[in-house]
Write a protein that holds these residues in place. Structure first.
Motif, PDB file in Angstrom:
ATOM      1  N   THR A   3     -10.316  11.804 125.705  1.00 47.23           N
ATOM      2  CA  THR A   3      -9.935  13.222 125.749  1.00 47.23           C
ATOM      3  C   THR A   3      -8.652  13.454 124.979  1.00 47.23           C
ATOM      4  O   THR A   3      -7.804  12.572 124.871  1.00 47.23           O
ATOM      5  N   LEU A   4      -8.552  14.627 124.422  1.00 41.74           N
ATOM      6  CA  LEU A   4      -7.340  14.998 123.676  1.00 41.74           C
ATOM      7  C   LEU A   4      -6.601  15.985 124.553  1.00 41.74           C
ATOM      8  O   LEU A   4      -6.824  17.181 124.500  1.00 41.74           O
ATOM      9  N   THR A   5      -5.781  15.464 125.425  1.00 40.00           N
ATOM     10  CA  THR A   5      -5.238  16.295 126.498  1.00 40.00           C
ATOM     11  C   THR A   5      -4.036  17.120 126.079  1.00 40.00           C
ATOM     12  O   THR A   5      -3.691  18.087 126.720  1.00 40.00           O
ATOM     13  N   ALA A   7      -1.551  19.749 124.095  1.00 36.54           N
ATOM     14  CA  ALA A   7      -1.748  21.043 123.449  1.00 36.54           C
ATOM     15  C   ALA A   7      -1.809  20.885 121.936  1.00 36.54           C
ATOM     16  O   ALA A   7      -2.541  21.587 121.256  1.00 36.54           O
ATOM     17  N   ARG A  10      -5.295  19.886 120.690  1.00 37.89           N
ATOM     18  CA  ARG A  10      -6.418  20.796 120.907  1.00 37.89           C
ATOM     19  C   ARG A  10      -7.066  21.315 119.616  1.00 37.89           C
ATOM     20  O   ARG A  10      -8.287  21.368 119.515  1.00 37.89           O
ATOM     21  N   PRO A  11      -6.283  21.688 118.609  1.00 34.55           N
ATOM     22  CA  PRO A  11      -6.926  22.134 117.366  1.00 34.55           C
ATOM     23  C   PRO A  11      -7.834  21.063 116.770  1.00 34.55           C
ATOM     24  O   PRO A  11      -8.908  21.367 116.259  1.00 34.55           O
ATOM     25  N   ALA A  13      -9.397  18.801 118.433  1.00 35.28           N
ATOM     26  CA  ALA A  13     -10.601  18.748 119.270  1.00 35.28           C
ATOM     27  C   ALA A  13     -11.575  19.856 118.867  1.00 35.28           C
ATOM     28  O   ALA A  13     -12.779  19.628 118.755  1.00 35.28           O
ATOM     29  N   LEU A  14     -11.036  21.038 118.605  1.00 34.74           N
ATOM     30  CA  LEU A  14     -11.899  22.160 118.224  1.00 34.74           C
ATOM     31  C   LEU A  14     -12.584  21.895 116.885  1.00 34.74           C
ATOM     32  O   LEU A  14     -13.773  22.152 116.718  1.00 34.74           O
ATOM     33  N   LEU A  17     -15.240  19.298 117.421  1.00 36.52           N
ATOM     34  CA  LEU A  17     -16.417  19.858 118.111  1.00 36.52           C
ATOM     35  C   LEU A  17     -17.215  20.769 117.186  1.00 36.52           C
ATOM     36  O   LEU A  17     -18.446  20.759 117.196  1.00 36.52           O
ATOM     37  N   LEU A  21     -21.290  20.507 115.560  1.00 38.04           N
ATOM     38  CA  LEU A  21     -22.314  21.559 115.601  1.00 38.04           C
ATOM     39  C   LEU A  21     -23.115  21.641 114.297  1.00 38.04           C
ATOM     40  O   LEU A  21     -24.265  22.075 114.302  1.00 38.04           O
TER      41      LEU A  21
ATOM     42  N   LEU B  13      -2.364  25.728 120.810  1.00 37.82           N
ATOM     43  CA  LEU B  13      -3.185  26.682 121.547  1.00 37.82           C
ATOM     44  C   LEU B  13      -2.877  26.602 123.029  1.00 37.82           C
ATOM     45  O   LEU B  13      -2.766  25.506 123.577  1.00 37.82           O
ATOM     46  N   GLU B  15      -4.028  27.187 126.960  1.00 37.25           N
ATOM     47  CA  GLU B  15      -5.329  26.887 127.563  1.00 37.25           C
ATOM     48  C   GLU B  15      -6.261  28.113 127.616  1.00 37.25           C
ATOM     49  O   GLU B  15      -7.440  27.979 127.317  1.00 37.25           O
ATOM     50  N   LEU B  18      -7.685  28.470 124.169  1.00 29.52           N
ATOM     51  CA  LEU B  18      -8.648  27.389 123.950  1.00 29.52           C
ATOM     52  C   LEU B  18      -9.947  27.677 124.701  1.00 29.52           C
ATOM     53  O   LEU B  18     -11.052  27.450 124.188  1.00 29.52           O
ATOM     54  N   ILE B  21     -12.090  30.105 122.782  1.00 27.85           N
ATOM     55  CA  ILE B  21     -12.709  29.500 121.591  1.00 27.85           C
ATOM     56  C   ILE B  21     -13.820  28.540 122.013  1.00 27.85           C
ATOM     57  O   ILE B  21     -14.897  28.497 121.412  1.00 27.85           O
ATOM     58  N   LEU B  22     -13.535  27.812 123.095  1.00 29.34           N
ATOM     59  CA  LEU B  22     -14.559  26.886 123.584  1.00 29.34           C
ATOM     60  C   LEU B  22     -15.797  27.639 124.061  1.00 29.34           C
ATOM     61  O   LEU B  22     -16.915  27.154 123.931  1.00 29.34           O
ATOM     62  N   LEU B  25     -17.948  28.002 121.145  1.00 30.78           N
ATOM     63  CA  LEU B  25     -18.575  26.734 120.772  1.00 30.78           C
ATOM     64  C   LEU B  25     -19.651  26.341 121.778  1.00 30.78           C
ATOM     65  O   LEU B  25     -20.719  25.852 121.401  1.00 30.78           O
ATOM     66  N   VAL B  28     -22.749  28.470 121.189  1.00 26.52           N
ATOM     67  CA  VAL B  28     -23.525  28.044 120.018  1.00 26.52           C
ATOM     68  C   VAL B  28     -24.263  26.745 120.326  1.00 26.52           C
ATOM     69  O   VAL B  28     -25.474  26.612 120.073  1.00 26.52           O
ATOM     70  N   ALA B 144     -12.300  18.451 125.156  1.00 23.70           N
ATOM     71  CA  ALA B 144     -11.171  19.292 124.728  1.00 23.70           C
ATOM     72  C   ALA B 144      -9.948  19.112 125.619  1.00 23.70           C
ATOM     73  O   ALA B 144      -8.915  19.717 125.364  1.00 23.70           O
TER      74      ALA B 144
END
Lengths: 373, 564
Positions: A3-5, A7, A10-11, A13-14, A17, A21, B13, B15, B18, B21-22, B25, B28, B144
């Motif tokens: 996990t990328l815990t 802050a 987080r970018p 991780a996004l 992810l 997709l 970001l 929480e 985030l 945005i999640l 995702l 989708v 995340a």
């Protein structure tokens, strides 16, 4: 799974992810495309199978096949219409009606759908509904050969109305139909035949005669014209056409019988044109003899009939005046004699049934005369 | 040359950001998964039962039991967490496992449900889609690095997304998840759930087209007398819901109580029985959306519709009670559509002039069964409105659904999902009971206005004269403002020679008390009371108008009385 815990993480991780997709979307797109293609193939295959079954007269199998096609092409209107037709052919009119009504709700002005609904209503014996749908088909939209399809729909409606005995509604349809018809002998014959069936014998004769101008030796047109003339009381024309029809190969017993009868009428009727007074007297005398024999025979069968006794007395009363010599001498009596003959033929027909031979000819003349009067 | 740090690292970001945005995702990815799930079900059906609308008897009798056996082995040996519909499992993830659903469960649910539904078991794809979506959301949330609290909220996002894609109805999905899974209308959760559901539905439509699951005929309100027939449909729907729920709740624990080895053959036996029914009525197999479509368009006579509805109840109870993974949404809608059509047909037979379309009744029947079986009354109404795209249907839907819901609730106290979780030994919160729980209000606990209340013109001396043994006196130093004056403070002021001082002057700078309104809950009162001996309860139209006071004792007494 890591996990990328934080802050700050987080970018990442996004982004990570989101990148996942992309291949997932590609795989999904490929899978759905292949699947849709497969479903289209299945729909086409089942539809073609249904067409084959329908053409082979296997309506039940065709229903199953078209149903299977619809599983893969639910909104295919053509297949739904085919299924409805197959259901009608299979005698499952209630189900067919359901399918057709769904199509109709989407397109109330669709010609083929209205035509099928008209056919279903016609088979159900619902004349008013059938007429309504047939009219909608006649006025509706057709994908191709619209004029021809509309004409065929109207023709089918007339045919149905005539079969249902509703000649009153059939007549205006036929008139509308015959107003604008192409140079198609078969179609003209059909219309002429329908005109005859609805009792428009003069129009029918005219329609057949029009065909005969293009095809003078057409046995069907000749017999049609002859029959129409026969029913109009135009016995001379009937005899002429029917004789020609027989000569051209028409072998129907009805045509032969009517030809003989028409010829007899022509031969016996003293009112025929271009006859001399002697010939008229001969014919009247012969007619009187036949009528006299007819009333005698009929009275023997029904001695209780007062009408027949009265007729017999009238015949006996003018027997002397009906002799050929007397008629030659007193041509004015011809009218009285023939009136008695016609009364005898009409009266005996009521009591003893329609006659045959010369009596039939006299009876037809009597009826025609009565109709004209 | 110096290496520059990636700009991405500078983006920080919060929480909540985030989370939103999640949500996108998750929507989708859930949409993509559900598209694949639906294709998998259809492909499995084609592969196992053939492409004919009516599968051959041989295939039915072989495939249904055989695949039932395979599914049972997979469920018992490989994916033990995939039993059932998926709704309770998602709730359990939210309330017990901090939003955790293993990815293995997602794979298992996808595979076993596709096999079961594709082979003809009488179950639907919506509830499994809901669980698949929740599982994907859970995996994304963990990846995340969300906090435990937020992670608990993320599974419902996926659930809504999965359901939205499976049912092609985002509003229904959002409402169902709020009504049945999380039970509260939180602004943050609602926004994210809507985002996830909408994005999922868009993905689904992008790949599979915007074709609805069934074509809904147009509805026009034509005659008020029809409402009576819709009420009858509500009663029939409520009774049918009861039969279904009672049968399922009776059969399931008894089948579970049988020796473990029978769990391997129960889906196979259920499959065989369903195959025997399907020989005559193939409509009972699978989700049955095509047949709903046919029922809506007058393809069956009412007697056939009634027979199919009854047999579908039996088939679904068999499939569900045997532990076969699959959902209850589609069978519920199926039974409702058939019953609706049957009621319409029977009415037409009794009253030949009755001209309401069958499709409308089928649609309303779906809503009635949804309200009666799944006990989500708000969702049931909006689902029909969303599916039909017609607001004028709301009136008959509300009538039928309310009656079906009340009939079902009267004879079956607990909702099916609540009882199912109890049968599994899990005590999940019942959303229905939460909704129905009695609310204690301030007006139920407050006492009358005390006699010693002072106004701005009263003096300190008046306060002492009226104190009558009380420790504090309620004072309104200004209109609409309330505060407390302790007797001790009043005595001190009097000792300082201020006995004639008016309250308005003496307490001009005093801190105002929090005020309560009569309709507020005791929870609010409890949170507000703090260390105050009591609080004023004022009229909502005028803060100057005191209607009572409430103290901690009154609050606790009311709670105790409520529990008793």
């Amino acid at each position: 799974m890591t996990t990328l815990t934080t802050a700050r993480g987080r970018p990442f991780a996004l982004v990570w992810l989101s990148l996942i997709l992309v291949p997932l979307a590609v795989v999904t797109a490929t899978v759905t495309r292949l699947h849709k293609r497969h479903l289209s193939t299945l729909a086409a295959d089942w539809s073609a199978r249904g067409d084959r079954a329908y053409r082979a007269g296997l309506a039940g199998d065709a229903v199953d096949d078209f149903r299977s096609a619809l599983v893969y092409a639910r909104d295919d209107r053509a297949v739904r219409l085919k299924l409805a037709r197959a259901l009608v052919a299979a005698g499952r009119r209630a189900e067919a009606r359901g399918y057709l009504l769904t199509l109709w709700e989407d397109e109330p002005g669709n010609g083929p759908v209205n035509l099928e609904l008209g056919r279903v209503a016609a088979r159900d014996g619902n004349v008013a509904e059938a007429t309504r749908y047939y009219h909608a088909a006649i006025e509706g939209a057709w994908d191709s050969q619209a004029e021809q399809r509309r004409r065929e729909s109207r023709l089918e409606l007339v045919d149905y109305l005539v079969s249902a005995g509703d000649t009153a509604r059939a007549r205006p349809e036929l008139i509308a139909l015959s107003a604008d018809i192409p140079e198609d002998v078969a179609l003209r014959k059909t219309i002429a035949s329908l005109l005859a069936r609805v009792g428009q014998t003069a129009s029918a004769q005219a329609a057949y005669e029009q065909i005969l101008t293009a095809a003078p030796n057409d046995p069907e047109a000749l017999s049609g014209a002859g029959e129409a003339a026969f029913r109009s009381g135009e016995y001379a024309a009937a005899a002429r056409y029917l004789t020609r029809a027989i000569a051209r190969g028409e072998s129907s017993p009805d045509v032969r019988r009517d030809a003989a009868t028409a010829q007899l009428v022509v031969d016996i009727d003293p009112a025929q044109r271009r006859l001399g007074s002697a010939a008229r007297a001969t014919r009247a005398s012969r007619a009187f003899e036949a009528a006299s024999a007819r009333v005698t025979a009929c009275l023997a069968l029904h001695p209780e009939s007062d009408d027949l006794h009265t007729l017999s007395s009238r015949v006996a009363g003018i027997a002397a005046r009906a002799q050929q010599r007397s008629l030659n001498a007193h041509p004015d009596d011809l009218e009285t004699v023939m009136e008695t003959v016609f009364d005898v033929e009409m009266g005996t027909a009521r009591t003893c049934g329609e006659p045959a031979g010369i009596d039939r000819a006299l009876y037809l003349i009597a009826r025609s005369r009565a109709a004209h009067q | 040359m110096t290496l520059r740090r990636p700009r991405l690292r500078r983006i920080v970001l919060t929480e909540p950001q985030l989370f939103l945005i999640l949500a996108l995702l998750i929507g989708v990815s859930s949409g993509l998964s559900v598209v694949c799930f639906r294709v998998a079900i259809e492909s499995t059906r084609l592969w196992l039962l053939g492409s004919a609308a009516r599968p051959s008897p041989g295939r039915l009798l072989v495939v249904l039991p055989a695949v039932g056996l395979v599914v049972a082995v997979l469920v018992q040996r490989v994916f033990p967490a995939v039993r059932g519909s998926g709704v309770n499992q998602t709730k359990a993830a939210v309330y017990i496992y901090n939003g955790y659903i293993s990815f293995r469960t997602v794979v298992g649910k996808f595979t076993t449900s596709a096999l079961a539904i594709g082979s003809g078991q009488s179950l639907g794809p919506e509830d499994p889609s809901l669980q698949v979506g929740a599982g994907i959301a859970s995996a994304i949330g963990r990846r995340a690095g969300l906090s435990r609290g937020t992670l608990r909220l993320i599974a419902p996002l996926g659930a809504a997304a999965g359901l939205a894609a499976a049912f092609n109805s985002p509003i229904t999905a959002v409402l169902f998840v709020i009504e049945e899974v999380i039970g509260t209308w939180s602004a943050v959760a609602l926004g994210a759930i809507v985002l996830a559901a909408v994005s999922s539905a868009v993905v689904q439509q992008w790949f599979l087209g915007d074709q609805p699951l069934f074509r809904v005929p147009e509805y026009h309100f034509t005659h008020a007398s029809h409402l009576g027939v819709y009420a009858v449909l509500g009663v029939v729907g409520g009774c049918a819901s009861l039969v279904f729920v009672k049968l399922a709740l009776f059969a399931r624990p008894r089948l579970r109580a049988l020796p473990t080895w029978t769990w391997y053959v129960q889906p196979a036996i259920a499959g065989l029985l369903i195959a025997l029914i399907a020989l005559r009525y193939p409509q009972v197999t699978g989700a049955g959306y095509d047949y709903i479509d046919q029922a809506m368009h007058d393809r069956y006579v009412w007697q056939t519709l009634a027979a199919i509805a009854a047999l579908k109840i039996i088939a679904t109870v068999l499939s569900f009670s045997s532990g076969t993974p699959g959902g209850l949404f589609a069978p519920t809608l199926f039974i409702g559509a058939m019953l609706g059509g049957a009621v319409c047909g029977a009415t037409r037979m009794l009253f030949p002039g009755f001209d309401a379309p069958t499709g409308t009744f089928a649609l309303i029947g779906m809503g009635a069964l949804f309200a009666g079986i799944l006990r989500a009354p708000i969702t049931s109404v909006f689902m029909i409105i969303e599916v039909s795209g017609n607001y004028s249907i709301a009136l008959p839907v509300m009538i039928a659904n309310t009656i079906a819901y009340l009939v079902s609730r009267h004879y079956q106290r607990d909702a099916i999902f609540d009882v199912l979780s109890h049968q599994d030994g899990v005590r999940l919160p019942s959303m229905e009971q939460q909704r129905e729980a009695a609310v204690h209000r301030v007006e139920d606990a407050m006492r009358d206005v005390p006699a010693d209340v002072l106004t701005s013109t009263d003096t300190v001396g008046d306060a002492l004269a009226r104190s009558d043994g009380a420790h504090a006196i309620l004072v309104s130093p200004r209109p609409g403002t309330w505060t407390l004056l302790s007797v001790q403070d009043a005595e001190r002021l009097a000792a300082d020679g201020n006995a004639a001082l008016a309250m308005g002057t003496a307490l001009a700078l005093a801190t105002p008390l929090p005020t309560l309104y009569p309709d507020q809950t005791l929870d609010v009162a409890l949170r507000s009371i703090g260390d105050y001996p009591f609080l004023p309860v004022v009229h909502r139209a005028s803060a100057s108008r005191l209607v009572g006071v409430i103290g901690l004792d009154e609050i606790l007494t009311a709670y105790r009385a409520g529990r008793a």
